[in-house]
Scaffold this active site. Sequence first.
Site, mmCIF file in Angstrom:
data_model
loop_
_atom_site.group_PDB
_atom_site.id
_atom_site.type_symbol
_atom_site.label_atom_id
_atom_site.label_comp_id
_atom_site.label_asym_id
_atom_site.label_seq_id
_atom_site.Cartn_x
_atom_site.Cartn_y
_atom_site.Cartn_z
ATOM 1 N N GLY A 1 39.305 36.534 67.262
ATOM 2 C CA GLY A 1 38.346 37.276 66.455
ATOM 3 C C GLY A 1 38.091 36.536 65.165
ATOM 4 N N GLU B 1 40.968 30.274 77.879
ATOM 5 C CA GLU B 1 39.853 30.741 78.704
ATOM 6 C C GLU B 1 38.665 29.788 78.742
ATOM 7 O OE1 GLU B 1 40.902 31.850 75.867
ATOM 8 O OE2 GLU B 1 39.311 32.570 74.544
ATOM 9 N N CYS C 1 44.912 33.351 69.768
ATOM 10 C CA CYS C 1 44.328 33.043 68.468
ATOM 11 C C CYS C 1 44.516 34.211 67.486
ATOM 12 C CB CYS C 1 42.860 32.667 68.675
ATOM 13 S SG CYS C 1 42.250 31.654 67.347
ATOM 14 N N HIS D 1 42.775 28.394 72.992
ATOM 15 C CA HIS D 1 42.001 29.257 73.897
ATOM 16 C C HIS D 1 42.149 28.802 75.348
ATOM 17 C CE1 HIS D 1 39.855 31.678 70.929
ATOM 18 N NE2 HIS D 1 39.924 30.604 70.159
#
Length: 529
Positions: A72, A188, A99, A186
């Site tokens: 975020g 993803e 994160c 990350h």
Amino acid sequence: MTEHALASGSPANPDPATSHETIVVLDFGSQYSMLIARRIRELNTYCELLPWHTPRESLAGHDLKGIILSGGPNSVYDEGAPRAPEWVFEAGVPVLGICYGMQLLAHQLGGRVGPSLEREYGPARIELLAEIPLFAGLPRELDVWMSHGDRIEEVPPGFQVAARSANSPIAVMADPARGYYGLQFHPEVVHTPLGKEVLRNFLERVCGCSRSWTPGNFVEEAVAAIRSQVGDGRVICALSGGVDSAVTAALVHRAVGDRLTCIFVDNGLLRAGEAEEVVETFGRTMRMNLVHVDARDEFLAALAEVTNPETKRVRVGNTFIRVFEREARKIEGARFLAQGTLYPDVIESAGHGAGSATIKTHHNVGGLPPDMQLELVEPLRYLFKDEVRRIGETLGVPEEILWRHPFPGPGLAIRIMGEVTPEKLAILRLADKIVVDEVRAAGWYRKLWQAFAVLTNTRTVGVMGDYRTYGYAVAVRAVVADDAMTADWARLPYDLLGRIANRIVNEVPDVNRVVYDITSKPPGTIEWE
Ligand code: XMP
């Protein structure tokens, strides 16, 4: 409409989370949040993306196997920064923080977060310092994608430092006993090549998921759910020729057969051959009850003398509702309306992050008058587009429809600059078909988000043989994108562009010039109007 679209748990929309092992991603506003959910689904595990402030009660009945806290934009020290709800740590399931999610774990469980001296953004390499289930079978060094300002300075009690990078002494932290893990990178995104393996380990080794969510069992469950919602009632469905409505219709057809009637409104703003293809595919091949409404004149009349793009949209939208309603009323006893709402629409309307978003109204038959009292059937509301395509394949929807580029509801009307006339439509259809045919023949179609022709309102001078001409300039637009929020113009090979231009000026009457649009989005939009 919005109320209906958001209501979950109605009989046709049983939440798969209650019958399947489920991972919940709490969304703290990262641009990658939806991607996390997609990756988990690709690993055959049902996953829902929910706003970070989701109360525990919303998860009642879920077969919850694990929780992921997304990244975020905030710092944990920002005033009013979002926090993981307490129930996350009381649920007794593993938690993966990514994160900002990792920083929340550190901050809320008694560690320390501080500003990084250097913001780390982009590729980095991490070195593993401990054997943990999350990295089972992976090399000791991994290329990863970082994007963070703050970093962890001290892990909370119970955690160990499991990896470091050049800028982050604590790039991964782990408490295997509780199944709590934090990743500074990350997993993803595609720029973390082994990220999917990390997520696979989280599902299998940490959460104990069986990874059994597949298109096949989705179809079975959806069919049963539609049957139980509809009983012996009749369903109508608006077919547009696009993927979502096609798969919705195929699924509902499998469930209720002849009690489904599809309405296809030919608005005269479709691409070459599209109307015929819809009738052929759904009417003849798939043998659905299909009402083919030829409303071309009605739409043209509504568009007469209109040049403003937004007015065009409104006129097309209103005309559609009028025509659709008229036809729907003719279908006796119809109580249900099947609609191809997808999961991203549901997420968008659920108001993640700060400002609340409104549901997309582009295509939705949202404006039907309340006295029609149609109950919505939305069998795809838990699916992403790629899942819809896989289910379409299972159901036998032809490949041309499943992989077709997105096409705007107002159709060619917003690709003709200025007034829409039958002559201009004929010109654009021909030019557009050449673009699409050549792009396909060159093997580029699936690499592009969209490729199409635009008829500009500009005439230019040209020369053909011994004659001077004064014809239209056609623009060719081809873009690559992951979603339509941003896009880049496609670097099509010159010889492909050359063939397209040649054929258009030679084969399309009244066009003597072709230009290629090399604007990205932003600042341009994909469509010209
Ligand atoms: P823009 O032009 O805004 O387009 O970059 C983003 C995506 O949305 C599609 N689009 C529309 N779709 N009704 C639709 O159903 C519309 O009025 C509309 N306008 C744009 C566009 O084709 C692209 O995929």
